[in-house]
Design a protein around this motif. Structure first.
Motif, PDB file in Angstrom:
ATOM      1  N   ALA A  37     -73.010  54.043 -20.157  1.00  0.00           N
ATOM      2  CA  ALA A  37     -71.587  54.276 -19.976  1.00  0.00           C
ATOM      3  C   ALA A  37     -71.375  54.921 -18.621  1.00  0.00           C
ATOM      4  CB  ALA A  37     -71.070  55.187 -21.085  1.00  0.00           C
ATOM      5  N   SER A 107     -60.493  49.573 -28.716  1.00  0.00           N
ATOM      6  CA  SER A 107     -61.792  48.980 -28.419  1.00  0.00           C
ATOM      7  C   SER A 107     -62.441  49.693 -27.239  1.00  0.00           C
ATOM      8  CB  SER A 107     -61.639  47.492 -28.106  1.00  0.00           C
ATOM      9  OG  SER A 107     -60.827  47.311 -26.951  1.00  0.00           O
ATOM     10  N   TYR A 108     -63.727  49.440 -27.038  1.00  0.00           N
ATOM     11  CA  TYR A 108     -64.456  50.098 -25.955  1.00  0.00           C
ATOM     12  C   TYR A 108     -63.771  49.871 -24.610  1.00  0.00           C
ATOM     13  CZ  TYR A 108     -68.190  51.460 -22.767  1.00  0.00           C
ATOM     14  OH  TYR A 108     -68.905  52.063 -21.757  1.00  0.00           O
ATOM     15  N   ASP A 109     -63.325  48.610 -24.355  1.00  0.00           N
ATOM     16  CA  ASP A 109     -62.666  48.318 -23.079  1.00  0.00           C
ATOM     17  C   ASP A 109     -61.181  48.656 -23.078  1.00  0.00           C
ATOM     18  OD1 ASP A 109     -61.513  46.294 -24.576  1.00  0.00           O
ATOM     19  OD2 ASP A 109     -62.471  44.657 -23.489  1.00  0.00           O
ATOM     20  N   PHE A 149     -67.737  52.943 -30.987  1.00  0.00           N
ATOM     21  CA  PHE A 149     -68.411  52.047 -30.061  1.00  0.00           C
ATOM     22  C   PHE A 149     -69.512  52.819 -29.355  1.00  0.00           C
ATOM     23  CE2 PHE A 149     -64.178  50.437 -30.728  1.00  0.00           C
ATOM     24  CZ  PHE A 149     -64.418  49.093 -30.996  1.00  0.00           C
ATOM     25  N   GLY A 153     -70.884  50.234 -24.755  1.00  0.00           N
ATOM     26  CA  GLY A 153     -70.071  49.205 -25.387  1.00  0.00           C
ATOM     27  C   GLY A 153     -70.807  48.037 -26.004  1.00  0.00           C
ATOM     28  N   GLN A 154     -72.153  48.133 -26.172  1.00  0.00           N
ATOM     29  CA  GLN A 154     -72.875  46.986 -26.703  1.00  0.00           C
ATOM     30  C   GLN A 154     -72.541  46.712 -28.163  1.00  0.00           C
ATOM     31  OE1 GLN A 154     -77.138  47.178 -26.424  1.00  0.00           O
ATOM     32  NE2 GLN A 154     -77.402  45.025 -26.933  1.00  0.00           N
ATOM     33  N   ALA A 156     -70.241  47.676 -31.820  1.00  0.00           N
ATOM     34  CA  ALA A 156     -69.238  48.356 -32.624  1.00  0.00           C
ATOM     35  C   ALA A 156     -69.966  48.912 -33.837  1.00  0.00           C
ATOM     36  CB  ALA A 156     -68.149  47.381 -33.056  1.00  0.00           C
ATOM     37  N   TYR A 374     -63.007  54.465 -20.929  1.00  0.00           N
ATOM     38  CA  TYR A 374     -63.549  53.674 -22.034  1.00  0.00           C
ATOM     39  C   TYR A 374     -63.395  54.455 -23.331  1.00  0.00           C
ATOM     40  CZ  TYR A 374     -67.624  56.678 -21.245  1.00  0.00           C
ATOM     41  OH  TYR A 374     -68.454  57.762 -21.067  1.00  0.00           O
TER      42      TYR A 374
END
Length: 383
Positions: A37, A107-109, A149, A153-154, A156, A374
């Protein structure tokens, strides 16, 4: 938090991958390690480490800044989502949220918001487009009580509370990769990650303990029994802004546990109020707001000294639960879990700005947009 009867599961009921004796080729144990991250930032004023420096007041990414300003409220008992305009304090939209919607999670993004639903044996995630505030199509995912996450972010991480599992999903395809079981952690629930993202500290709501998890493998590193009360109920868990410790609220101990930075041991306890449940930080990282659900109050803690500053009581009573701080840092938004309402509270004075009627059993609301680079999940754990 939800009570449930311990389930007698068979592989016919569980997801097939969850019943496998060992992960197959291509699962998390054999996959490449997650990408790192973004590095933790320094505070622009002190120069010291502040893991939430990028989530300071109004530090919105350009793409996030264009998102619609709304408050999303999942109602666990009425199975719907109310959408509030944070300026007028009015409900402006309403839609089905899945069977027992628990939280709304970025979400992560930060380009999709997910309503997580957990009524077993089913469950789902419902994507919402943050640009428009409109929901998409429900995606079946088993028992999504909570959603996080992994740093980078790989994956969930679906916290399948009723099954005492963490399920690793591909966050794009929502295909199950593998599952990690924690039989000692009845009611696995809230969590947060160490500064380096290698470990996660998770609460075991019905087992009066915490578990420390290796993020890359999902394996148990250690468990930490709690001891302030014989039948504790640990809840929200958050890493402090300077990364030096974790706070965990406990509804039965009526306060906040303190753990060291690597979650090796408990180092302290801070009494707050009856039913201590959610933990949120001010945008400057100097204060922590703890919702005391059973007494209708919010305790304000000094993060540096780890001592209470003041306590705000909701006029006429209430049941403040989960939520978050507005992007400008001026308003604390909390769901009134047992009162079918939402509270908007001034973070400087504790004054109740608004009390908004919503559906039955409001839980993990999300105020959007949020500052940061993020999302690590839950109701806005953003760095």
């Amino acid at each position: 938090m939800r009570r449930y009867t311990t389930l007698l599961l068979t592989c016919a009921l569980a997801l097939p991958a969850a019943c496998a004796e060992s992960p197959s080729k291509g699962t998390a144990d054999n996959a490449a390690p997650p990408a790192s991250a973004a590095s933790p930032s320094a505070s622009p004023t002190s120069g010291k480490l502040n893991v939430y420096a990028d989530a300071a007041a109004n530090h919105l990414r350009a793409d996030v800044k264009a998102d619609k300003s709304l408050v999303y409220v999942p109602n666990t008992q009425s199975d719907d989502v109310d959408v509030i305009d944070p300026v007028t304090y009015k409900v402006v939209d309403h839609f089905y949220g899945g069977a027992e919607p628990q939280h709304v999670v970025p979400s992560y993004d930060m380009r999709t918001l997910y309503v997580t639903s957990s009524r077993v044996p089913g469950g789902s995630v419902l994507p919402i487009d943050p640009r428009t505030g409109k929901p998409g199509k429900i995606i079946p995912v088993q028992d999504v009580y909570n959603l996080y996450f992994t740093p980078g972010g790989q994956y969930a991480w679906v916290v399948a509370e009723a099954y005492q599992r963490i399920d690793f999903y591909d966050p794009k395809s929502w295909k199950l990769v593998k599952s990690a079981s924690f039989p000692q952690c009845e009611g696995i629930n809230h969590m947060d990650f160490t500064v380096d993202g290698k470990l996660a500290l998770a609460s075991c709501e019905f087992a009066n303990r915490m578990v420390v998890i290796d993020v890359a493998t999902g394996k148990l590193v250690r468990d930490l029994p709690l001891d302030v009360v014989p039948e504790g109920m640990p809840q929200d868990t958050r890493l402090l802004p300077d990364g030096s410790a974790f706070f965990t609220a406990d509804m039965h101990a009526n306060g906040v546990y303190v753990f060291d930075a690597q979650a090796n041991r408990r180092t302290g306890f801070i009494p707050t109020g009856q039913g201590a449940h959610g933990i949120y930080f001010s945008r400057d990282g100097k204060r922590a707001f703890v919702s005391n659900r059973d007494e209708g109050s919010i305790s304000v803690l000094d993060v540096a000294t780890r001592k209470p500053i003041t306590k705000w009581h909701i006029p006429g009573g209430g049941s403040p639960d989960m939520g978050g701080v507005s992007a400008d840092g001026k308003t604390l938004w909390l769901a009134g879990r047992y009162h079918s309402e939402v509270y908007a509270i001034d973070v400087n004075t504790g004054k109740l700005r608004a009390r908004i009627p919503v559906g039955s059993g409001p839980h993990g609301l999300l105020i959007w947009p949020q500052p940061g680079q993020y999302s690590l999940g839950h109701t806005g754990n953003i760095r």
